[in-house]
Design a protein around this motif. Structure first.
Motif, PDB file in Angstrom:
ATOM      1  N   ALA C 711       0.842  -1.199   0.000  1.00 57.40           N
ATOM      2  CA  ALA C 711       0.000   0.000   0.000  1.00 57.40           C
ATOM      3  C   ALA C 711       0.878   1.250   0.000  1.00 57.40           C
ATOM      4  O   ALA C 711       0.605   2.217  -0.712  1.00 57.40           O
ATOM      5  N   ARG C 712       1.950   1.212   0.804  1.00 63.40           N
ATOM      6  CA  ARG C 712       2.857   2.364   0.846  1.00 63.40           C
ATOM      7  C   ARG C 712       3.482   2.596  -0.521  1.00 63.40           C
ATOM      8  O   ARG C 712       3.611   3.721  -0.994  1.00 63.40           O
ATOM      9  N   LEU C 713       3.856   1.500  -1.146  1.00 66.27           N
ATOM     10  CA  LEU C 713       4.463   1.624  -2.461  1.00 66.27           C
ATOM     11  C   LEU C 713       3.463   2.189  -3.489  1.00 66.27           C
ATOM     12  O   LEU C 713       3.826   2.963  -4.361  1.00 66.27           O
ATOM     13  N   GLU C 714       2.215   1.752  -3.351  1.00 63.70           N
ATOM     14  CA  GLU C 714       1.200   2.265  -4.265  1.00 63.70           C
ATOM     15  C   GLU C 714       1.067   3.780  -4.130  1.00 63.70           C
ATOM     16  O   GLU C 714       0.965   4.517  -5.098  1.00 63.70           O
ATOM     17  N   LEU C 715       1.058   4.232  -2.881  1.00 59.74           N
ATOM     18  CA  LEU C 715       0.942   5.659  -2.593  1.00 59.74           C
ATOM     19  C   LEU C 715       2.149   6.402  -3.173  1.00 59.74           C
ATOM     20  O   LEU C 715       2.030   7.426  -3.838  1.00 59.74           O
ATOM     21  N   LEU C 716       3.316   5.827  -2.907  1.00 60.00           N
ATOM     22  CA  LEU C 716       4.556   6.432  -3.373  1.00 60.00           C
ATOM     23  C   LEU C 716       4.554   6.523  -4.893  1.00 60.00           C
ATOM     24  O   LEU C 716       4.982   7.511  -5.482  1.00 60.00           O
ATOM     25  N   ALA C 776      -5.614  11.179  -4.007  1.00 56.60           N
ATOM     26  CA  ALA C 776      -6.303  10.302  -4.948  1.00 56.60           C
ATOM     27  C   ALA C 776      -5.881   8.856  -4.741  1.00 56.60           C
ATOM     28  O   ALA C 776      -6.680   7.945  -4.891  1.00 56.60           O
ATOM     29  N   ALA C 777      -4.598   8.632  -4.399  1.00 55.65           N
ATOM     30  CA  ALA C 777      -4.093   7.267  -4.251  1.00 55.65           C
ATOM     31  C   ALA C 777      -4.413   6.693  -2.879  1.00 55.65           C
ATOM     32  O   ALA C 777      -4.281   5.491  -2.656  1.00 55.65           O
ATOM     33  N   LEU C 778      -4.834   7.560  -1.973  1.00 47.62           N
ATOM     34  CA  LEU C 778      -5.015   7.125  -0.593  1.00 47.62           C
ATOM     35  C   LEU C 778      -6.101   6.048  -0.478  1.00 47.62           C
ATOM     36  O   LEU C 778      -5.907   5.016   0.168  1.00 47.62           O
ATOM     37  N   LEU C 779      -7.211   6.293  -1.116  1.00 52.03           N
ATOM     38  CA  LEU C 779      -8.323   5.371  -0.989  1.00 52.03           C
ATOM     39  C   LEU C 779      -7.976   3.982  -1.527  1.00 52.03           C
ATOM     40  O   LEU C 779      -8.139   2.978  -0.812  1.00 52.03           O
ATOM     41  N   PRO C 780      -7.442   3.891  -2.763  1.00 55.29           N
ATOM     42  CA  PRO C 780      -7.041   2.568  -3.247  1.00 55.29           C
ATOM     43  C   PRO C 780      -5.994   1.921  -2.338  1.00 55.29           C
ATOM     44  O   PRO C 780      -6.031   0.706  -2.116  1.00 55.29           O
ATOM     45  N   ALA C 781      -5.090   2.727  -1.807  1.00 54.87           N
ATOM     46  CA  ALA C 781      -4.048   2.165  -0.945  1.00 54.87           C
ATOM     47  C   ALA C 781      -4.649   1.606   0.332  1.00 54.87           C
ATOM     48  O   ALA C 781      -4.295   0.513   0.781  1.00 54.87           O
ATOM     49  N   ILE C 782      -5.577   2.366   0.905  1.00 55.01           N
ATOM     50  CA  ILE C 782      -6.215   1.880   2.137  1.00 55.01           C
ATOM     51  C   ILE C 782      -6.978   0.597   1.854  1.00 55.01           C
ATOM     52  O   ILE C 782      -6.952  -0.361   2.641  1.00 55.01           O
TER      53      ILE C 782
END
Lengths: 218, 356, 800
Positions: C711-716, C776-782
């Motif tokens: 998830a962190r990587l997705e956000l990054l 924007a990326a937060l929701l998918p990451a969560i």
């Protein structure tokens, strides 16, 4: 003992309430030993394998790997377990599509910090993948993809190898070939091998065999 | 003396200059109900002086130079033309308040009538900027490209044109000026309202008429009216019918009726002998009675009249040369050439207003 | 069959309300931005059109001096006497009341050419006599309350900021007597000579194009807004595209089943098209309502900006126009059709038993990227041709559009190249996988990233332009407003009293006189100034000059012209120009921002010789800054100057800067809105991609990366892509700013502005875009972080 499963239970939620999948199953597996886990669809054999690999947590009972109970590991320690001790080969989608064959084979070993290029090269030779190292997974046949998965698993030198229908997507001839390679290489590294399969011929190649029915061992 | 009521229809037109130019709401007859005390008043017995009185009288509220002509071409076809210049004062003191702030407004009407068609146009102008005005010596009455001018009042050139008609006529007076009422003091009511009023009905006319597709050489007779006043009309007068007729033998007849909302029409007439001798007739002596109407511009307009002046043995029928002689201008009215038959034959002009 | 099919299809939305919300929200936001901007434009245009219609009369031809210049009374009279139906007009501006004066002649102008007169009775004889009257709109009357002007008559239909007056009144107010032009009110008299015989220097012209000069000037502003609107809409379409693709992707098994059960594919596609149409209509209506809200919030600022910048009056209120509703909903439907066409086509072509394979993103993406690269090259070619081979505002905007499109299309290739370079620095399997995976994500996210690129580039570009304008303008104001006080006297007598009184009390009194007169064929202004004064020599900003420029201007041998005039007619130092019949030479060019008119500066002596009727009522006063307050008091108390007639430098500057603050409000609001739409596009793209990413992430997870790490990587990854996009957007934005400042401004306004860069603004924008991407990326990451392992395991067990 490499793997000890003691009386584990597991159920999955559904619209009609929890559906029990495992109703108290126990097994054990020593290093260098091979075990085939068979049973009908829905007998719980894949779930048992997932629990053994720390991919999921049991509702009850204990899962011990090298004497340590992993049932209550948190997400991070489970991930570390998957990196360093256990390795899983699935029926399909084992590979990372964005990496080429060479990188896929090396990936887990490097994650575990024990990448040995000579060993990886050796494995690729023995799996017949030497000519395909810079290809991407989608460019390979199903049998080749499973060989890459086996290579990746063995490259990381796990102490426990779990395989979930590793030949389920392959035709009979290719399946037999892949199964043979897998068994020979795993036993050669001294790891334990637990295979979940429908296939009688694959099951017959393993040292022991155990059958599940309705979430219980027969 | 009833000819003194000849403030007639032209007040309406003259006052409409202001109405047109300023869109003032009409009160009574086009604002003529407004107070006029500050303007100059015509005085009985004050002699008219010429040529000065051919020119404008700016201290009076309204004034006009009004010319009509009955014309005929070589084939015997009859025509009529109208040429009118109105002056209307915007302020009683004639003091402009700066450049382009003239106290005078001018309005021109011109029309041409043939048996088949009628054309009319109008011009508006403010005074003192050179666009319109009247000078005496040499005489010139002008608005834009329309003019009535000559070395003196007996010898004039007339010209006017609209987009689809035009005319140029040379006018030569063959008789004297004619003074209405009491030596040109024309009383209009018992209350003493009056105007100054004289005419030159003896012009011989010669020239050309123009239409987009032809030019017509014509000769005939013309009649020029001069009048100025500051007097409003009564509020109940709804319109009028005015006749100016050239009788065979050289006599002339001017007669009108003022139609009233509240009573019988008021009539008046002036008989003019061939030598210019006048006789004015009181109310009732002259009568005019519509015989037939035609639908013109969406209105029912009487285009055939029975007129009578029994005191002079005149009793005849007046008929429009062209019933469609409608001046569809900013202020619309009917004005066109007519023929007289009956006790006397003759030609002339008829004006009718107030047929709404 | 249709009903059953429809209910099966629609059941999807019941199960995924969030997706429905995304789709509706995306479409509605896109429509809102588009229609909001359109509403502002339509309102402003309607105001100009009204103004133009009233000014020019109902499509009347005019007669004007062919070489430019006013028409004398005598020339007009000659035309009238020749039978020409022409009505004179005096035009001018009362700067002190910010009022345009239109002097008409009600005698020769038809009543229907005077506003409010078709229903009659708006004014009376007072219009023509005494001090006269002026006809103004009710809101203008409000603004002029207490002003020292002739009595006001309120007439609906007169454009705001304009007064109709009788020609006599206008002459007195404007101090000029030549006519700007003549209206042709009807055909000439029969037999009237042709115009060229009566007045060869005059020519007949067709009615002025709607809007006239004002519209031409403000067109640029509106084109900017329209470009913004279009951009926002395009950005919004990326959202819709993403949402539709997601909805279709997820329903593929349903489609297959429906087909297998006997639903013809044409019916299926038809049902889906109807579904999209309904969604588009609902979202479009919602968007138009939202847009109306946006527009009604912004239009007071827009109105103020236009008034301040160009003197164009726009009502501060918004009226709903049916055409605008229709166009808003229409563009929503068209946009949905565009966004959904590919998905619909794919469904139509889908073989019944096609296995539901995850799409080979990488290979399809690579092909698409190269196709887009070719498109980018083509667009760049168009931009170059437009930029170098053609002149004019249209070419400027073609250049702008093509350059932006080229940048957007080149983005996937550029990102891929950038990521390839960055991935070389990768150490360790995680990093290698991260870079490889990020590169693989680019095609799937490219639409959203293009949207972000456009939004960022527009932000940088418009921001740079407005800021450059402001900085240049304030610097210029500082120089140009050299006098501490500016005073206007009411009468020549008062002016004399004023100069007498000021004489011993000030350092310098600088008379300023001006007259409206044609310059090089178009209406302009000539100023008479005390060119000998060091105040001008030291402060007046010249952008081009001949030697001894001020001496020659002071001696009445040469003039200065403003940049607009110089650029338009090539009147640089050394060129010849004629002012009111005086042939002279241009000795210098000064910048004159914000003024739509050509202007010339003449030495005071020469000016007085040229325009003897012009009186000096305006004065600049040089005085020590700490004495201004006392001087103002003295002038009002002792000389009787009205306080409103005195302006101090500081308040003029404050007023001018206020205009720019309002411009900023509008651009800033639109910037934020555009950026949020781009953020929304990223969010929906990520959500769309997320469902396809499970097979990509599951093996990595199985091999020992925790969900949290993933998830962190997705956000990054999202932040990294946004950062890279920002880096690429920066030069595009600067290019945009250059085009706006150096091409479009010159074409539209006639002045060139030096470009200033504002790195701190970029930093803020970069931060904003990273935050937007991270949000924007937060929701998918969560969602990934919380995904049950069973869901990840399904990847390996089930056929998808």
């Amino acid at each position: 003992m490499l793997l000890e499963i003691e009386n584990v239970t597991k159920s999955y939620p559904s619209a009609d309430g929890p559906v029990p999948v495992l109703r108290g199953v126990s097994l054990s597996l020593a290093a260098g030993e091979t075990l085939a886990l068979t049973g009908d669809s829905g007998s719980g054999k894949s779930t048992l394998l997932h629990l053994a690999g720390g991919l999921d947590a049991p509702d009850g009972g204990r899962v011990l790997i090298e004497g340590e109970d992993i049932a209550h590991y948190d997400d991070r320690r489970r991930a570390r377990l998957r990196r360093e001790t256990v390795s899983v080969i699935f029926q399909q989608f084992n590979l990372i599509p964005s990496l080429d064959v060479g990188a896929n084979i090396a990936f887990q070993a490097r994650l575990a910090g024990r990448h040995d290029p000579a060993w990886a090269r050796d494995l690729a030779e023995r799996l017949g993948l030497a000519a395909h190292l810079s290809k991407y997974p989608e460019q390979l046949s199903g049998g080749q993809q499973q060989r890459v998965a086996i290579g990746r698993t063995l490259a990381a030198r796990p102490r426990l190898v779990l395989a979930d229908e590793p030949t389920g997507n392959l035709d009979e001839g290719t399946g037999a070939e892949v199964a043979a390679v897998m068994r020979d290489l795993v036993t050669a590294t001294g790891a334990g091998l637990l295979v979940v399969t429908h296939s009688r011929s694959l099951a017959d190649r393993m040292g022991r065999r155990m059958e599940l029915r309705g979430g219980r061992a027969l | 003396m009833n000819a003194d009521r000849l403030t007639r229809r032209r007040f309406l037109c003259a006052a409409s200059i202001t109405a047109m130019a300023t869109r003032a709401p009409a009160q009574g007859f086009a604002g003529l109900g407004r107070a006029s005390e500050d303007y100059a008043m015509p005085r009985r017995g004050e002699p008219l002086r010429f040529p000065a009185d051919h020119g404008p009288h700016p201290r009076f509220r309204i004034e006009w130079w009004y010319l009509t002509a009955n014309l005929r071409d070589a084939d015997g076809t009859d025509y009529g033309i109208q040429w009118t210049l109105f002056r209307s004062a915007l302020r009683p003191d004639d003091a402009g308040t700066g450049a382009w702030r003239s106290a005078q407004a001018w309005l021109g009407h011109a029309a041409l009538t043939t048996p088949e068609l009628h054309r009319a146009d109008e011009r508006f102008a403010r005074g003192d900027i050179g666009q319109a005005g009247v000078t005496v010596t040499p005489f010139e009455a002008r608005i834009d490209d329309w003019s009535l001018s000559g070395p003196d009042f007996d010898r004039l050139d007339l010209r006017a044109a609209g987009p689809d008609f035009g005319y140029e006529l040379a006018l030569t007076a063959e008789g004297p000026l004619v003074f209405h009422g009491d030596d040109g003091f024309s009383v209009k009511s018992a209350a003493g309202q009056a105007s100054r009023y004289y005419s030159q009905p003896f012009y011989r006319a010669e020239g050309v008429l123009r239409l987009p597709d032809r030019e017509i050489a014509v000769t005939g007779r013309a009649w020029l009216d001069r009048e100025w006043s500051s007097q409003p009309l009564a509020a109940d007068q709804e319109g009028w019918d005015w006749f100016s007729l050239h009788l065979e033998g050289g006599a002339k007849l001017m007669g009108f009726q003022l139609r009233s909302e509240s009573g019988p029409a008021f009539t008046a007439a002036t008989h003019i002998a061939p030598d210019g001798t006048t006789e004015a007739f009181p109310d009732g002596a002259f009568s005019a009675e519509p015989l037939a109407t035609a639908e013109v511009a969406g209105r029912d307009i009487p285009v055939r009249w029975r007129i009578a002046l029994p005191a002079r043995g005149i009793d005849g029928t007046v008929e429009a040369l062209n019933p469609d002689a409608w001046n569809g201008l900013a202020f619309p009215y009917w004005e066109g050439p007519v023929r007289l038959s009956g006790s006397h034959d003759g030609i002339g002009y008829l004006e009718m207003t107030g047929y709404e | 069959m249709i009903r059953a099919g429809l209910s099966a299809l629609l059941s999807h939305w019941r199960r995924r309300p969030f997706q429905l919300l995304t789709l509706v929200l995306g479409l509605a936001t896109a429509t809102a931005l588009w229609s909001g901007v359109q509403a502002i434009n339509a309102e402003a245009r309607a105001s100009y059109d009204e103004a133009a219609a009233v000014l020019a009369g109902p499509a009347l031809d005019t007669v004007e001096r062919a070489a430019g210049g006013t028409i004398a009374v005598e020339e007009w009279l000659a035309l009238r006497r020749a039978g020409w139906q022409v009505s004179p007009v005096i035009e001018g501006r009362l700067a002190r009341h910010d009022l345009a004066i239109l002097g008409i002649d009600p005698f020769t102008l038809p009543p229907d050419a005077i506003p409010g007169e078709d229903d009659g009775a708006a004014f009376d004889a007072g219009f023509l006599t005494g001090p006269g009257q002026i006809l103004v709109a009710p809101e203008t009357a409000q603004a002029l309350r207490g002003a020292d002007l002739p009595p006001r008559i309120e007439v609906e239909g007169i454009p705001p900021g304009t007064a109709y007056a009788d020609i006599a009144t206008a002459r007195a107010l404007l101090g000029q007597d030549g006519f700007a032009r003549l209206f042709v009110t009807g055909p000439p008299s029969l037999g009237a000579p042709p115009l060229e015989r009566i007045a060869p220097e005059l020519e007949r012209r067709a009615p002025r194009a709607s809007g006239g000069d004002v519209a031409r000037l403000t067109d640029s502003f509106h084109l900017n807004l329209t470009a913004f609107g279009l951009l926002s809409f395009a950005v919004g379409l990326f959202i819709v595209r993403g949402a539709i693709a997601l909805a279709f992707e997820q329903r593929r098994p349903v489609f297959r089943t429906l087909r297998a059960l006997g639903l013809p594919r044409a019916t299926l596609a038809g049902l889906l098209a109807v579904e999209l149409l309904v969604l588009a209509l609902v979202s479009g209506a919602l968007g138009v309502a939202l847009g109306w809200l946006v527009a009604s919030l912004l239009i007071p600022d827009v109105a103020a900006t236009l008034r301040g910048l160009y003197g164009a009056e726009v009502s501060g209120s918004l009226s709903l126009r049916p055409s605008w509703w229709l166009s808003g909903v229409g563009i929503a439907v068209a946009g949905t059709a565009l966004a959904g066409a590919a998905s619909l086509w794919r469904i139509y072509r889908l073989p019944i038993l096609a296995p539901a394979q995850p799409r080979a993103w990488a290979r399809a993406g690579a092909r698409a990227a190269w196709a887009q690269g070719a498109g980018a090259v083509a667009c760049a070619g168009v931009a170059l041709v437009a930029g170098f081979a053609f002149d004019g505002l249209v070419a400027g905007f073609v250049l702008l559009g093509a350059a932006l499109l080229a940048a957007a299309l080149a983005l996937p290739l550029a990102l891929d190249a950038g990521l390839a370079i960055l991935s070389r620095s990768a150490r360790g399997p995680r990093a290698e996988w991260f870079w490889a995976d990020t590169r693989q994500q680019v095609p799937g996210l490219s639409l959203a990233l293009m949207a972000l690129l456009l939004a960022l580039a527009a932000n940088v570009g418009v921001g740079t332009m407005v800021s450059s304008f402001r900085l240049t303008f304030t610097g210029w104001l500082d120089q140009r407003l050299a006098s501490e006080l500016y005073v206007r006297a009411e009468t020549p007598a008062q002016a004399a009293a004023l100069t007498d009184w000021l004489g011993p009390r000030t350092r310098e009194i600088l008379p300023i006189q001006s007259t409206d007169t044609p310059l090089a064929g178009t209406p302009g202004e000539v100023f008479g100034v005390a060119a000998r004064s060091p105040t001008y020599r030291d402060h007046w900003p010249l952008i081009a000059q001949a030697p001894e420029v001020w001496d020659r201007v002071a001696a009445g041998e040469a003039v200065l012209v403003n940049e607009q005039l110089a650029r338009r007619d090539g009147l640089w130092p050394g060129a010849e120009i004629e002012i009111a019949g005086w042939p002279t030479e241009v000795a210098g060019v000064y910048s004159d921002y914000g003024n739509p008119l050509p202007q010339a500066l003449v030495g005071l002596d020469r000016y007085r010789a040229l325009f003897p009727e012009s009186v000096a009522l305006n004065f600049g006063i040089r005085v020590a800054p700490d004495e201004t307050a006392a001087l103002i008091r003295g002038m009002t108390d002792e000389v009787g100057i009205a306080r409103e007639a005195i302006s101090d430098q500081a308040s003029i500057k404050a007023f001018s800067l206020g205009i720019f603050e309002r411009t900023f409000t509008v651009t800033a609001a639109l910037n934020v809105l555009t950026l949020s739409v781009a953020g929304l596009a990223i969010l929906t793209s990520l959500l769309t991609v997320a469902s396809m990413r499970q097979p990509q992430l599951a093996p990595v997870w199985a091999l020992g990366l925790s969900r949290a790490a993933l998830a962190r990587l997705e956000l990054l990854r999202a932040v990294l892509l946004a950062a890279l996009t920002f880096v690429l957007a920066l030069p595009v934005g600067l290019l945009l700013a250059w085009i706006l400042l150096d091409v479009i401004n010159v074409e539209a306004f006639g002045w060139r502005l030096p470009m200033r860069v504002f790195p701190l603004d970029w930093l803020a924008l970069a931060g904003l875009s990273l935050v937007a991407a991270a949000l924007a990326a937060l929701l998918p990451a969560i969602r990934l972080r919380r995904m049950p392992p069973a869901r990840l395991l399904q990847v390996f067990a089930n056929e998808r």
